[in-house]
Motif scaffolding. Structure first.
Motif, PDB file in Angstrom:
ATOM      1  N   ASP A   1       0.660  -1.166  -0.152  1.00 14.12           N
ATOM      2  CA  ASP A   1       0.008  -0.177  -0.166  1.00 14.12           C
ATOM      3  C   ASP A   1       0.916   1.375   0.006  1.00 14.12           C
ATOM      4  N   GLY A   2       2.265   1.136  -0.377  1.00 12.38           N
ATOM      5  CA  GLY A   2       3.033   2.472  -0.349  1.00 12.38           C
ATOM      6  C   GLY A   2       2.506   3.524  -0.992  1.00 12.38           C
ATOM      7  N   ILE A   3       2.193   3.302  -2.403  1.00 13.20           N
ATOM      8  CA  ILE A   3       1.740   4.438  -3.053  1.00 13.20           C
ATOM      9  C   ILE A   3       0.556   5.036  -2.579  1.00 13.20           C
ATOM     10  N   THR A   4      -0.500   4.078  -2.047  1.00 12.17           N
ATOM     11  CA  THR A   4      -1.881   4.666  -1.302  1.00 12.17           C
ATOM     12  C   THR A   4      -1.596   5.272  -0.229  1.00 12.17           C
ATOM     13  N   THR A   5      -0.546   5.032   0.572  1.00  9.06           N
ATOM     14  CA  THR A   5      -0.234   5.626   1.749  1.00  9.06           C
ATOM     15  C   THR A   5       0.290   7.194   1.390  1.00  9.06           C
ATOM     16  N   LEU A   6       1.061   7.160   0.291  1.00  7.05           N
ATOM     17  CA  LEU A   6       1.971   8.558  -0.053  1.00  7.05           C
ATOM     18  C   LEU A   6       0.608   9.304  -0.619  1.00  7.05           C
ATOM     19  N   LEU A   7      -0.073   8.790  -1.270  1.00  3.41           N
ATOM     20  CA  LEU A   7      -1.114   9.689  -1.870  1.00  3.41           C
ATOM     21  C   LEU A   7      -2.289  10.355  -1.003  1.00  3.41           C
ATOM     22  N   LYS A   8      -2.464   9.298   0.004  1.00  3.44           N
ATOM     23  CA  LYS A   8      -3.552   9.987   0.975  1.00  3.44           C
ATOM     24  C   LYS A   8      -2.802  10.879   1.994  1.00  3.44           C
ATOM     25  N   ARG A   9      -1.576  11.031   2.235  1.00  2.00           N
ATOM     26  CA  ARG A   9      -0.967  11.870   2.616  1.00  2.00           C
ATOM     27  C   ARG A   9      -0.716  13.229   1.995  1.00  2.00           C
ATOM     28  N   LEU A  10      -0.674  13.132   0.584  1.00  2.00           N
ATOM     29  CA  LEU A  10      -0.836  14.380  -0.294  1.00  2.00           C
ATOM     30  C   LEU A  10      -2.099  14.904  -0.333  1.00  2.00           C
ATOM     31  N   ASP A  11      -3.010  13.900  -0.486  1.00  2.00           N
ATOM     32  CA  ASP A  11      -4.556  14.275  -0.376  1.00  2.00           C
ATOM     33  C   ASP A  11      -4.834  15.365   0.701  1.00  2.00           C
ATOM     34  N   THR A  12      -4.475  15.173   1.907  1.00  2.00           N
ATOM     35  CA  THR A  12      -4.847  15.946   3.082  1.00  2.00           C
ATOM     36  C   THR A  12      -4.024  17.566   2.745  1.00  2.00           C
ATOM     37  N   VAL A  13      -2.957  17.503   1.870  1.00  2.00           N
ATOM     38  CA  VAL A  13      -2.598  19.213   1.503  1.00  2.00           C
ATOM     39  C   VAL A  13      -3.307  19.466   0.346  1.00  2.00           C
ATOM     40  N   PHE A  14      -3.342  18.826  -0.732  1.00  2.49           N
ATOM     41  CA  PHE A  14      -3.641  19.303  -2.007  1.00  2.49           C
ATOM     42  C   PHE A  14      -5.042  18.890  -2.635  1.00  2.49           C
ATOM     43  N   LYS A  15      -5.625  17.848  -2.202  1.00  3.19           N
ATOM     44  CA  LYS A  15      -6.782  17.314  -2.722  1.00  3.19           C
ATOM     45  C   LYS A  15      -8.229  18.538  -2.534  1.00  3.19           C
ATOM     46  N   TYR A  16      -8.706  19.038  -3.688  1.00  4.89           N
ATOM     47  CA  TYR A  16      -9.921  19.592  -3.769  1.00  4.89           C
ATOM     48  C   TYR A  16     -10.973  19.089  -3.269  1.00  4.89           C
ATOM     49  N   ASP A  17     -12.071  19.591  -2.637  1.00 10.52           N
ATOM     50  CA  ASP A  17     -13.114  18.808  -2.654  1.00 10.52           C
ATOM     51  C   ASP A  17     -14.277  19.486  -3.777  1.00 10.52           C
TER      52      ASP A  17
END
Length: 108
Positions: A80-96
């Motif tokens: 799940d390495g890439i999933t973990t990385l993207l989840k962390r980036l989501d918290t900073v960059f993901k738009y709702d």
């Protein structure tokens, strides 16, 4: 959005030779995330899935790097390495959806 907007250049060579790059702009994050997911699939098909999260993380700079720099190697080594990385980036960059609405309206 143009394919080069997120700092990415079209490339279809060997899986490991192209790692998506991120501009650190929230407006480019959706495209970057999709390119990372495609890259992950390409690396899986090439039998190099264990490198994916490391390659993506190593290419990050600025705010994106700051958001993930404390991740442990064991987090990246897991399936799940890439999933973990993207989840962390989501918290900073993901738009709702509400935040993306003005951009969607302009595109319409």
């Amino acid at each position: 959005m143009a394919s080069t907007a997120a700092g990415s250049k079209p490339y279809a060579g060997k899986a490991h030779e192209y790692v998506p790059e991120f501009s650190n702009k929230s407006s480019d994050y959706k495209e970057f995330k999709k390119r990372v997911q495609l890259y992950e699939k390409k690396m899986n098909l090439a039998g190099r899935s264990t490198e994916t999260a490391f390659n993506v993380m190593a290419a990050l700079t600025g705010r994106a790097w700051d958001a993930v720099e404390d991740l442990q190697m064991s987090d990246l080594e897991s399936t799940d390495g890439i999933t973990t990385l993207l989840k962390r980036l989501d918290t900073v960059f993901k738009y709702d959806a509400l935040t993306e609405l003005p951009s969607d309206f302009e595109n319409f």
